[in-house]
Scaffold this active site. Structure first.
Site, PDB file in Angstrom:
ATOM      1  N   CYS A   3      49.570  31.979  50.534  1.00 45.11           N
ATOM      2  CA  CYS A   3      50.457  32.215  49.395  1.00 45.11           C
ATOM      3  C   CYS A   3      51.907  31.885  49.690  1.00 45.11           C
ATOM      4  O   CYS A   3      52.642  31.450  48.807  1.00 45.11           O
ATOM      5  CB  CYS A   3      50.322  33.651  48.903  1.00 45.11           C
ATOM      6  SG  CYS A   3      50.970  34.911  50.034  1.00 45.11           S
ATOM      7  N   CYS A  20      47.952  41.117  55.138  1.00 40.44           N
ATOM      8  CA  CYS A  20      48.571  41.583  53.899  1.00 40.44           C
ATOM      9  C   CYS A  20      47.839  42.803  53.352  1.00 40.44           C
ATOM     10  O   CYS A  20      48.458  43.774  52.907  1.00 40.44           O
ATOM     11  CB  CYS A  20      48.581  40.459  52.866  1.00 40.44           C
ATOM     12  SG  CYS A  20      49.382  40.886  51.310  1.00 40.44           S
TER      13      CYS A  20
END
EC number: 2.8.1.13
Length: 374
Positions: A193, A101
């Site tokens: 997440c 990410c």
């Protein structure tokens, strides 16, 4: 400077944005919408990027008096992070989605858009320190995130700002309260997440499906069946589907994964010890590879898994010879190199682990390929 503050809705990014404002920068707040179907509310501290988080980020921006926008990066996040995560597990690897990410979203897609819009830097709430292009560990060792930032290139680091890396987390919460930020006591998000349930095996099973295989011992004897290699990682002890420990009464661990045959190999704790690490896609924070072998400290997990080592750039990747063995080292993880000095906090570079070997470093010498596994 004109800077873009990535605001997740948590306390760290809110204080980072506040410090950027206080430093005199022109700050614009942005929340990244990373899910096409975000939940209305998060479950405790699990997950992030929910509608609640977007609202918290907006309220923090209002307190700071800065413009605020929500940018939709859901498609890019799915392709570069979620799909990559699933594919890696299907290939018997153990990826770290936070690294991907940072590399692909926050400091590539986001930073590229920021640069195109005339911003000078991207501000985030990561716990790391950056000075004169040198990435260092955070003051708060328990919160240090330099490991997951070691995939950033020199160019990406030159356009990054980490304002809170010099401060312990408790003080960040105190500062948020003093600034009137409602997120001062908001729980930290944890786990992955995009898997707010915390059940990684179930998530992967739904994406990959059943791919039967066998669990075998070091002699190749079949011990059990399984539904897919995505349910295992190197060093795993529980959930192996075995009736009990080995004949000697000692626990068994996953020591090898072959995605082609679907074979999961188990062995002893001793079988997990590795002395050499091969890595591909080497990234050097200085912008160029070292001329020869360098003494360093190698780290293979976000928190822990460190050993003194000698590393060398080889064909776009790197080879790491450990001074002491590490365990639970899996393909797909990152190996991050820190400078071997009294502080040991400066990041030198990183690579994605592609193989390990069990030949002790002191015996490897120039024959570094002996005993390698892939």
């Amino acid at each position: 400077m004109r800077v873009l503050a990535a605001m997740s809705g948590g306390v760290d990014s809110a204080v980072a944005a506040a410090r950027a404002v206080e430093a005199g920068h022109e700050v614009i707040g942005v929340h990244l919408a990373l899910s096409a179907t975000p939940g209305t509310l998060r479950t405790g501290a699990r997950g992030c990027c929910s509608k609640e988080d977007a609202g918290d980020a907006r309220r923090a921006a209002d307190v700071l008096g800065i413009p605020f926008y929500v940018w939709d990066f859901a498609d890019r996040f799915k392709e570069d992070v979620i799909d990559d995560f699933v594919a890696a597990y299907a290939a018997g690897e153990t990826p770290n989605p936070c690294l991907r990410c940072n590399e692909k979203i926050k400091f590539s897609a986001l930073a590229d858009r920021a640069q195109a819009l005339g911003f000078d830097a991207v501000v985030t709430g990561h716990y790391a320190q950056l000075s004169d292009g040198v990435l260092r560990r955070a003051v708060d060792a328990d919160k240090d995130q330099s490991y997951v930032l070691a995939v950033l290139t020199a160019g990406q680091l030159s356009r990054a700002m980490f304002p809170i890396g010099d401060t312990p987390k408790p003080r960040i919460r105190d500062e948020a309260a003093e600034r009137g930020l409602a997120v001062a006591n908001k729980p930290d998000s944890h786990d992955i997440c995009f898997i707010p349930s915390g059940d990684t095996r179930a998530f992967l099973g739904a994406k990959i499906g059943v791919r039967p295989g066998a669990v075998v011992d070091t002699d190749g004897k079949k011990l059990a069946d399984h539904d897919g290699v995505h349910g295992f990682t190197i060093g795993q002890r529980k959930g192996l589907g075995l009736a009990g420990p080995a004949a000697d009464g000692k626990p068994r661990y996953v020591t090898g994964i072959d995605p082609d045959s679907g074979t999961v190999r188990v062995g002893s704790a001793e079988d997990l010890r590795v002395w050499t690490i091969d890595a591909e896609r080497a990234i050097w924070t200085s912008g160029s590879a070292p001329d020869g072998p360098i003494e360093c400290v190698a780290q293979v997990r976000a928190h822990g898994g460190t050993a003194a080592a000698v590393a060398e750039a080889v064909d776009g990747g790197l080879v790491v010879r450990l001074r002491e063995p590490l365990t639970g080292v899996a393909r797909g993880q990152a190996v991050v190199l820190y400078r071997a000095d009294p502080l040991g906090d400066e990041v030198i570079g990183s690579g994605t682990i592609s193989g390990t070997g069990q030949v002790e470093a002191s015996r490897v010498g120039s024959e570094a390929n002996a005993g390698r596994t892939r």
